[in-house]
Design a protein around this motif. Sequence first.
Motif, mmCIF file in Angstrom:
data_model
loop_
_atom_site.group_PDB
_atom_site.id
_atom_site.type_symbol
_atom_site.label_atom_id
_atom_site.label_comp_id
_atom_site.label_asym_id
_atom_site.label_seq_id
_atom_site.Cartn_x
_atom_site.Cartn_y
_atom_site.Cartn_z
ATOM 1 N N THR A 1 -56.068 55.678 -44.998
ATOM 2 C CA THR A 1 -56.490 55.462 -46.074
ATOM 3 C C THR A 1 -57.145 56.368 -46.812
ATOM 4 N N LEU A 2 -56.291 56.929 -48.104
ATOM 5 C CA LEU A 2 -56.868 58.418 -48.429
ATOM 6 C C LEU A 2 -57.258 58.219 -49.871
ATOM 7 N N PHE A 3 -58.522 58.177 -50.810
ATOM 8 C CA PHE A 3 -59.069 57.901 -52.058
ATOM 9 C C PHE A 3 -59.214 58.861 -53.188
ATOM 10 N N ALA B 1 -51.500 55.117 -45.501
ATOM 11 C CA ALA B 1 -50.364 56.233 -44.541
ATOM 12 C C ALA B 1 -50.510 55.017 -43.683
ATOM 13 N N SER B 2 -49.094 55.910 -42.922
ATOM 14 C CA SER B 2 -48.426 55.220 -41.424
ATOM 15 C C SER B 2 -47.396 55.439 -41.261
ATOM 16 N N GLY B 3 -47.068 55.813 -39.954
ATOM 17 C CA GLY B 3 -45.676 56.301 -39.364
ATOM 18 C C GLY B 3 -46.783 57.140 -38.110
ATOM 19 N N PHE B 4 -47.853 57.646 -38.629
ATOM 20 C CA PHE B 4 -48.313 58.382 -38.076
ATOM 21 C C PHE B 4 -49.994 59.463 -37.849
ATOM 22 N N THR B 5 -50.453 60.133 -36.587
ATOM 23 C CA THR B 5 -51.607 60.512 -36.835
ATOM 24 C C THR B 5 -52.588 61.062 -37.731
ATOM 25 N N GLU C 1 -42.030 55.945 -38.466
ATOM 26 C CA GLU C 1 -41.951 56.335 -39.850
ATOM 27 C C GLU C 1 -43.057 56.634 -41.089
ATOM 28 N N VAL C 2 -42.718 58.155 -41.130
ATOM 29 C CA VAL C 2 -43.877 57.611 -41.923
ATOM 30 C C VAL C 2 -43.995 57.406 -43.822
ATOM 31 N N GLN C 3 -45.099 56.563 -43.880
ATOM 32 C CA GLN C 3 -45.149 56.107 -45.134
ATOM 33 C C GLN C 3 -46.191 56.373 -45.604
ATOM 34 N N LEU C 4 -46.172 56.796 -47.039
ATOM 35 C CA LEU C 4 -47.836 56.407 -47.955
ATOM 36 C C LEU C 4 -47.183 55.822 -49.525
ATOM 37 N N LEU C 5 -47.519 54.825 -49.455
ATOM 38 C CA LEU C 5 -48.075 53.697 -50.258
ATOM 39 C C LEU C 5 -48.902 53.749 -51.733
ATOM 40 N N LEU D 1 -50.728 74.106 -45.262
ATOM 41 C CA LEU D 1 -49.219 74.585 -45.440
ATOM 42 C C LEU D 1 -48.234 73.600 -46.359
ATOM 43 N N HIS D 2 -47.166 72.832 -45.912
ATOM 44 C CA HIS D 2 -46.415 72.665 -47.388
ATOM 45 C C HIS D 2 -46.957 71.147 -46.926
ATOM 46 N N PHE D 3 -46.292 70.288 -48.065
ATOM 47 C CA PHE D 3 -46.383 69.171 -48.012
ATOM 48 C C PHE D 3 -44.743 68.717 -47.545
ATOM 49 N N ASP D 4 -45.142 68.187 -46.752
ATOM 50 C CA ASP D 4 -43.610 67.196 -45.775
ATOM 51 C C ASP D 4 -43.555 65.454 -46.352
ATOM 52 N N TYR D 5 -44.729 64.811 -46.678
ATOM 53 C CA TYR D 5 -44.369 63.106 -47.214
ATOM 54 C C TYR D 5 -44.830 63.698 -48.437
ATOM 55 N N TRP D 6 -44.270 62.699 -49.680
ATOM 56 C CA TRP D 6 -44.759 62.241 -50.232
ATOM 57 C C TRP D 6 -44.885 60.628 -50.462
ATOM 58 N N GLY D 7 -45.752 60.106 -51.001
ATOM 59 C CA GLY D 7 -45.926 58.715 -51.284
ATOM 60 C C GLY D 7 -44.386 58.374 -52.772
ATOM 61 N N GLN D 8 -44.098 57.090 -53.214
ATOM 62 C CA GLN D 8 -44.028 57.089 -54.137
ATOM 63 C C GLN D 8 -44.127 56.984 -55.653
#
Lengths: 122, 106
Positions: A78-80, A24-28, A1-5, A107-114
């Motif tokens: 991790t993104l900063f 980020a987790s759940g994807f490369t 499961e893709v997660q962004l925190l 392209l488009h944004f398929d997953y977002w953090g909270q």
Amino acid sequence: EVQLLESGGGLVQPGGSLRLSCAASGFTFSNYAMTWVRQAPGKGLEWVSGIRGSSGSTFYADSVKGRFTISRDNSKNTLFLQINSLRAEDTAEYYCARSQTIGELLLHFDYWGQGILVTVSS
Amino acid sequence: DIQMTQSPSTLSASVGDRVTMTCRASQSVSNWLAWYQQKPGKAPQLLIYKVSNLQSGVPSRFSGSGSGTEFTLTISSLQPDDSAAYYCQQYKSYWTFGQGTKVEIK
């Protein structure tokens, strides 16, 4: 499961600095471009900055160029976002989002953090 | 820079109504256009990408159309859960969002 925190938000005085993180987790992670989007209270979405997956090429909206720096650590997934010279108008919810890519196409944004709130006030 | 303009800003409709909203680009974005739904206090969620492709898990009552500079998002039969803000986004040249259309249920 893709997660962004996201983390690192809070109350900052005008002129101050802040560093936001997005774990980020759940994807490369290195295979995807990542972005930051912000939303001022009661307002719409504003794309702020983006960074390619492996090359690390960066992009900024004109409104933040020179004050914001996006970076990533692919070894730590991790993104900063470094935000300097903060202004009242930077007060917003900040979201990290994953951008789908095809080759060099962003392209488009398929997953977002909270989201994480940044408040600039004295 | 490519500017995106959405109309109307607010839309009020009844459950079961067919609802349509528009997004216009200041220059052609070809078919590089997405739609997002955002509910209060939540992160946006991708609904549609490349004008008309439904993201996995999105109900089939949502559909998109258009090309070049004019695009539409249609909800074929409005449901209570569809009360939200809807944003279009171009990704022909980096990314730009429209200002949003708020959908209210009468």
